[in-house]
Design a protein around this motif. Structure first.
Motif, PDB file in Angstrom:
ATOM      1  N   GLY A 177      36.172  46.873  21.866  1.00 38.34           N
ATOM      2  CA  GLY A 177      35.837  46.181  20.308  1.00 38.34           C
ATOM      3  C   GLY A 177      36.984  45.327  20.995  1.00 38.34           C
ATOM      4  N   ASN A 178      38.213  44.827  21.485  1.00 39.46           N
ATOM      5  CA  ASN A 178      38.719  43.892  22.074  1.00 39.46           C
ATOM      6  C   ASN A 178      39.689  43.452  23.385  1.00 39.46           C
ATOM      7  OD1 ASN A 178      40.749  44.500  19.228  1.00 39.46           O
ATOM      8  ND2 ASN A 178      40.045  46.641  19.672  1.00 39.46           N
ATOM      9  N   GLY A 179      38.110  42.485  24.252  1.00 37.44           N
ATOM     10  CA  GLY A 179      38.442  42.785  25.181  1.00 37.44           C
ATOM     11  C   GLY A 179      37.775  43.224  25.884  1.00 37.44           C
ATOM     12  N   VAL A 180      37.526  42.628  27.408  1.00 30.96           N
ATOM     13  CA  VAL A 180      37.356  43.648  28.518  1.00 30.96           C
ATOM     14  C   VAL A 180      38.470  43.868  29.725  1.00 30.96           C
ATOM     15  CG1 VAL A 180      35.562  43.984  29.714  1.00 30.96           C
ATOM     16  CG2 VAL A 180      34.868  42.985  27.642  1.00 30.96           C
ATOM     17  N   ASN A 181      38.005  44.769  30.622  1.00 31.54           N
ATOM     18  CA  ASN A 181      38.789  45.471  31.132  1.00 31.54           C
ATOM     19  C   ASN A 181      38.608  45.355  32.549  1.00 31.54           C
ATOM     20  OD1 ASN A 181      42.223  44.071  30.288  1.00 31.54           O
ATOM     21  ND2 ASN A 181      41.598  44.842  28.656  1.00 31.54           N
ATOM     22  N   GLY A 182      38.641  45.782  33.504  1.00 31.67           N
ATOM     23  CA  GLY A 182      38.739  46.184  34.998  1.00 31.67           C
ATOM     24  C   GLY A 182      39.671  47.102  35.745  1.00 31.67           C
ATOM     25  N   PHE A 183      39.312  48.327  36.253  1.00 31.16           N
ATOM     26  CA  PHE A 183      40.474  48.733  36.767  1.00 31.16           C
ATOM     27  C   PHE A 183      39.145  48.838  38.461  1.00 31.16           C
ATOM     28  CE2 PHE A 183      40.999  49.258  33.068  1.00 31.16           C
ATOM     29  CZ  PHE A 183      42.104  49.717  32.593  1.00 31.16           C
ATOM     30  N   THR A 184      40.695  48.911  39.495  1.00 31.10           N
ATOM     31  CA  THR A 184      40.070  48.862  40.554  1.00 31.10           C
ATOM     32  C   THR A 184      40.999  50.917  41.247  1.00 31.10           C
ATOM     33  OG1 THR A 184      39.862  46.998  40.986  1.00 31.10           O
ATOM     34  CG2 THR A 184      40.126  48.459  42.974  1.00 31.10           C
ATOM     35  N   PHE A 185      39.378  51.372  41.484  1.00 30.99           N
ATOM     36  CA  PHE A 185      40.083  52.713  42.104  1.00 30.99           C
ATOM     37  C   PHE A 185      40.661  52.962  43.764  1.00 30.99           C
ATOM     38  CE2 PHE A 185      38.903  56.710  44.659  1.00 30.99           C
ATOM     39  CZ  PHE A 185      39.446  57.501  43.849  1.00 30.99           C
ATOM     40  N   ASP A 186      41.895  53.361  43.437  1.00 29.51           N
ATOM     41  CA  ASP A 186      43.003  53.059  44.936  1.00 29.51           C
ATOM     42  C   ASP A 186      42.594  54.775  45.184  1.00 29.51           C
ATOM     43  OD1 ASP A 186      44.382  54.031  46.509  1.00 29.51           O
ATOM     44  OD2 ASP A 186      46.430  52.954  45.650  1.00 29.51           O
ATOM     45  N   PRO A 187      41.730  54.830  46.299  1.00 27.87           N
ATOM     46  CA  PRO A 187      41.292  56.261  46.915  1.00 27.87           C
ATOM     47  C   PRO A 187      42.037  57.421  47.394  1.00 27.87           C
ATOM     48  CG  PRO A 187      40.762  53.896  48.624  1.00 27.87           C
ATOM     49  CD  PRO A 187      40.883  54.052  47.736  1.00 27.87           C
ATOM     50  N   GLY A 188      43.543  56.023  47.914  1.00 29.05           N
ATOM     51  CA  GLY A 188      44.640  56.636  48.307  1.00 29.05           C
ATOM     52  C   GLY A 188      45.170  57.706  47.795  1.00 29.05           C
ATOM     53  N   ILE A 189      45.540  57.200  45.983  1.00 30.73           N
ATOM     54  CA  ILE A 189      46.453  58.363  45.214  1.00 30.73           C
ATOM     55  C   ILE A 189      45.582  58.693  44.044  1.00 30.73           C
ATOM     56  CG2 ILE A 189      47.899  57.097  43.259  1.00 30.73           C
ATOM     57  CD1 ILE A 189      48.565  54.403  44.730  1.00 30.73           C
ATOM     58  N   SER A 191      43.332  56.986  41.785  1.00 26.17           N
ATOM     59  CA  SER A 191      43.788  56.416  40.209  1.00 26.17           C
ATOM     60  C   SER A 191      43.281  54.924  40.174  1.00 26.17           C
ATOM     61  CB  SER A 191      45.289  56.741  39.562  1.00 26.17           C
ATOM     62  OG  SER A 191      46.335  57.781  39.827  1.00 26.17           O
ATOM     63  N   PHE A 192      43.284  54.311  38.971  1.00 24.05           N
ATOM     64  CA  PHE A 192      42.015  53.342  39.048  1.00 24.05           C
ATOM     65  C   PHE A 192      43.567  52.278  38.322  1.00 24.05           C
ATOM     66  CE2 PHE A 192      38.067  56.155  38.494  1.00 24.05           C
ATOM     67  CZ  PHE A 192      37.345  54.900  39.460  1.00 24.05           C
ATOM     68  N   PHE A 193      43.655  51.634  38.852  1.00 20.19           N
ATOM     69  CA  PHE A 193      44.237  51.055  38.892  1.00 20.19           C
ATOM     70  C   PHE A 193      43.927  49.396  37.666  1.00 20.19           C
ATOM     71  CE2 PHE A 193      46.541  52.971  41.451  1.00 20.19           C
ATOM     72  CZ  PHE A 193      48.039  53.305  40.901  1.00 20.19           C
ATOM     73  N   LEU A 194      44.720  48.682  36.670  1.00 16.47           N
ATOM     74  CA  LEU A 194      44.350  47.268  36.274  1.00 16.47           C
ATOM     75  C   LEU A 194      44.171  46.429  37.742  1.00 16.47           C
ATOM     76  CD1 LEU A 194      43.464  46.077  33.337  1.00 16.47           C
ATOM     77  CD2 LEU A 194      46.021  45.856  33.385  1.00 16.47           C
ATOM     78  N   SER A 195      43.520  45.536  37.087  1.00 22.93           N
ATOM     79  CA  SER A 195      42.664  44.827  38.487  1.00 22.93           C
ATOM     80  C   SER A 195      42.534  43.696  37.781  1.00 22.93           C
ATOM     81  CB  SER A 195      42.405  45.093  39.526  1.00 22.93           C
ATOM     82  OG  SER A 195      40.813  45.837  39.460  1.00 22.93           O
ATOM     83  N   HIS A 196      41.952  43.218  36.621  1.00 19.62           N
ATOM     84  CA  HIS A 196      40.472  42.392  35.850  1.00 19.62           C
ATOM     85  C   HIS A 196      41.082  42.569  34.725  1.00 19.62           C
ATOM     86  CE1 HIS A 196      38.850  43.522  39.774  1.00 19.62           C
ATOM     87  NE2 HIS A 196      38.482  41.940  40.042  1.00 19.62           N
ATOM     88  N   PRO A 197      42.019  42.259  34.301  1.00 17.09           N
ATOM     89  CA  PRO A 197      42.839  41.954  32.194  1.00 17.09           C
ATOM     90  C   PRO A 197      41.921  41.011  31.776  1.00 17.09           C
ATOM     91  CG  PRO A 197      44.623  40.784  33.576  1.00 17.09           C
ATOM     92  CD  PRO A 197      43.603  41.511  35.227  1.00 17.09           C
ATOM     93  N   ASN A 198      41.793  40.989  30.527  1.00 23.14           N
ATOM     94  CA  ASN A 198      40.926  40.624  29.953  1.00 23.14           C
ATOM     95  C   ASN A 198      40.013  39.441  30.452  1.00 23.14           C
ATOM     96  OD1 ASN A 198      40.797  39.620  27.458  1.00 23.14           O
ATOM     97  ND2 ASN A 198      42.338  37.262  28.018  1.00 23.14           N
ATOM     98  N   ILE A 199      39.008  39.903  31.120  1.00 23.09           N
ATOM     99  CA  ILE A 199      37.784  39.267  31.027  1.00 23.09           C
ATOM    100  C   ILE A 199      36.831  38.376  30.509  1.00 23.09           C
ATOM    101  CG2 ILE A 199      35.600  39.696  32.859  1.00 23.09           C
ATOM    102  CD1 ILE A 199      36.435  41.988  33.847  1.00 23.09           C
ATOM    103  N   LYS A 200      36.991  37.075  31.076  1.00 26.20           N
ATOM    104  CA  LYS A 200      36.520  35.757  29.978  1.00 26.20           C
ATOM    105  C   LYS A 200      35.201  35.384  31.265  1.00 26.20           C
ATOM    106  CE  LYS A 200      38.295  36.195  25.921  1.00 26.20           C
ATOM    107  NZ  LYS A 200      37.718  37.301  25.591  1.00 26.20           N
ATOM    108  N   PHE A 201      33.693  35.138  30.560  1.00 23.64           N
ATOM    109  CA  PHE A 201      33.115  34.046  31.492  1.00 23.64           C
ATOM    110  C   PHE A 201      33.673  32.561  31.542  1.00 23.64           C
ATOM    111  CE2 PHE A 201      30.237  37.098  29.488  1.00 23.64           C
ATOM    112  CZ  PHE A 201      29.004  36.918  30.874  1.00 23.64           C
ATOM    113  N   PRO A 202      33.871  31.889  32.457  1.00 26.78           N
ATOM    114  CA  PRO A 202      34.100  31.639  32.577  1.00 26.78           C
ATOM    115  C   PRO A 202      33.194  29.821  32.295  1.00 26.78           C
ATOM    116  CG  PRO A 202      33.657  32.010  34.997  1.00 26.78           C
ATOM    117  CD  PRO A 202      33.451  32.820  34.230  1.00 26.78           C
ATOM    118  N   LYS A 203      34.133  28.553  31.747  1.00 24.85           N
ATOM    119  CA  LYS A 203      33.269  27.431  30.555  1.00 24.85           C
ATOM    120  C   LYS A 203      32.053  27.939  31.304  1.00 24.85           C
ATOM    121  CE  LYS A 203      38.082  25.961  28.590  1.00 24.85           C
ATOM    122  NZ  LYS A 203      39.430  25.027  28.482  1.00 24.85           N
ATOM    123  N   LYS A 204      32.221  27.537  32.266  1.00 25.94           N
ATOM    124  CA  LYS A 204      31.148  27.007  32.843  1.00 25.94           C
ATOM    125  C   LYS A 204      30.053  27.717  34.085  1.00 25.94           C
ATOM    126  CE  LYS A 204      29.911  23.097  30.783  1.00 25.94           C
ATOM    127  NZ  LYS A 204      29.055  22.982  29.908  1.00 25.94           N
ATOM    128  N   GLY A 205      29.196  28.087  33.929  1.00 29.90           N
ATOM    129  CA  GLY A 205      28.414  29.187  35.286  1.00 29.90           C
ATOM    130  C   GLY A 205      27.015  27.793  35.896  1.00 29.90           C
TER     131      GLY A 205
END
Length: 334
Positions: A177-189, A191-205
């Motif tokens: 409820g406070n924005g959207v964030n994405g985390f990519t899995f590093d199989p070597g470690i 763990s999921f690491f923050l890779s896509h902070p504060n995702i927003k739709f582009p102004k135009k699609g």
């Protein structure tokens, strides 16, 4: 050196944004990411382990079950059964809810709804699939029995939702409820690491995603909209680009990052729509709005719909606000 937050660290840093008790969201997402790792492991070795293909049975939706549908469903149920964060679970693969009525679950305040393996019809040809999840605070008294009303809440009551996409990389995307964030899995470690902070739709699609093979079955408003997106208009950057995989998670993820609209309307073969309100539309609508987009059934906000049953289907249109509103304008003419 840039700091790379793990999913767990990010949640702890942002617990002030979670409206309920501290630590609860962290524990819930910890179970989800654990189950996601196990499902990811199964998907990656599917061809070698001979777990591709169908099992010869149908799920409650009347759809042929893939072997990995059953495996993913069992993994999520077992993971939540072995931990105490939720008192009940609903799955797209099961007719009824699963109640965890023992000592470690009885005082749990949350229920979870899952689509364990979205897009599983694509798994045999190695196209991206995903898991969708939706978390609610129970409305029945804590300590008492779980009730159907705990699951039949409008999407606006979700406390968190998200998906895991199993593609060229494995990414967990969520909102509380406070924005959207994405985390990519590093199989070597591991763990999921923050890779896509504060995702927003582009102004135009300029991408639209729909199964155009069903064109003859669509309402007239959708047919007119499709003709409009395919027209040549340089000022409006039309025609738009068509992209559709048959995997909701994959199409949703691409359109949220790059801009676009996803449509699965009702039709003569699916008079109520095809996507499930609780397992697919509500969590994706929550993410859509948190990323600055719009999600509707063509005339009504998805998150305002009061569910009638566990497997209710709805038409689903979501994406950039202007693109969705344009589609709605065509629907309103008929």
């Amino acid at each position: 050196m840039e700091r790379h937050f793990t999913l767990g660290e990010f949640i702890i840093e942002n617990q002030k944004d979670f409206p309920y008790a501290k630590g609860e969201l962290s524990a819930l997402l910890s179970s989800i990411k654990l189950a996601g790792k196990l499902v990811n492991q199964q998907i990656n070795k599917a061809g070698l382990a001979e777990i591709l293909g169908k099992i010869g049975k149908q799920n409650v939706q009347g759809e042929a079950q893939a072997k990995l549908d059953v495996i993913a469903n069992d993994i999520f149920i077992d993971t939540f059964r072995n931990r105490g964060e939720v008192c009940g679970l609903g799955s797209e693969e099961l007719e009824d809810i699963v109640i965890f009525d023992d000592e470690i679950h009885r005082d749990s305040k949350y229920i979870i709804l899952i689509d364990p393996l979205d897009g599983s019809s694509n798994i045999d040809v190695d196209i991206t699939v995903g898991t969708i999840f939706s978390i609610y605070r129970r409305v029945s008294p804590v300590g008492g029995p779980v009730t159907p009303e705990d699951f039949l809440q409008p999407g606006s009551k979700q406390v968190a939702a998200g998906y895991i996409i199993y593609g060229t990389s494995t990414i967990l995307v969520y909102t509380s409820g406070n924005g959207v964030n994405g985390f990519t899995f590093d199989p070597g470690i591991g763990s999921f690491f923050l890779s896509h902070p504060n995702i927003k739709f582009p102004k135009k699609g300029n991408t639209y995603s729909i199964n155009e093979g069903n064109y003859v079955h669509f309402p007239d408003g959708i047919k007119k909209y499709l003709k409009w997106v395919q027209e040549l208009n340089e000022e409006e950057n039309r025609p738009f680009t068509s992209r559709y995989t048959g995997s909701l998670v994959a199409d949703f993820h691409r359109n949220m990052l790059l801009g676009g609209i996803y449509l699965y309307p009702q039709g003569t073969t699916a008079p109520q729509g095809k996507l499930r309100l609780l397992y697919e539309s509500n969590p994706m609508a929550f993410l859509t709005e948190q990323a600055g987009g719009k999600a509707t059934n063509g005339s009504e906000r998805i998150l305002d719909i009061k569910p009638r049953d566990l497997h209710q289907r709805v038409p689903f249109i979501r994406g950039n606000v202007d693109m969705v509103e344009k589609a709605e304008s065509f629907l309103s003419q008929f």
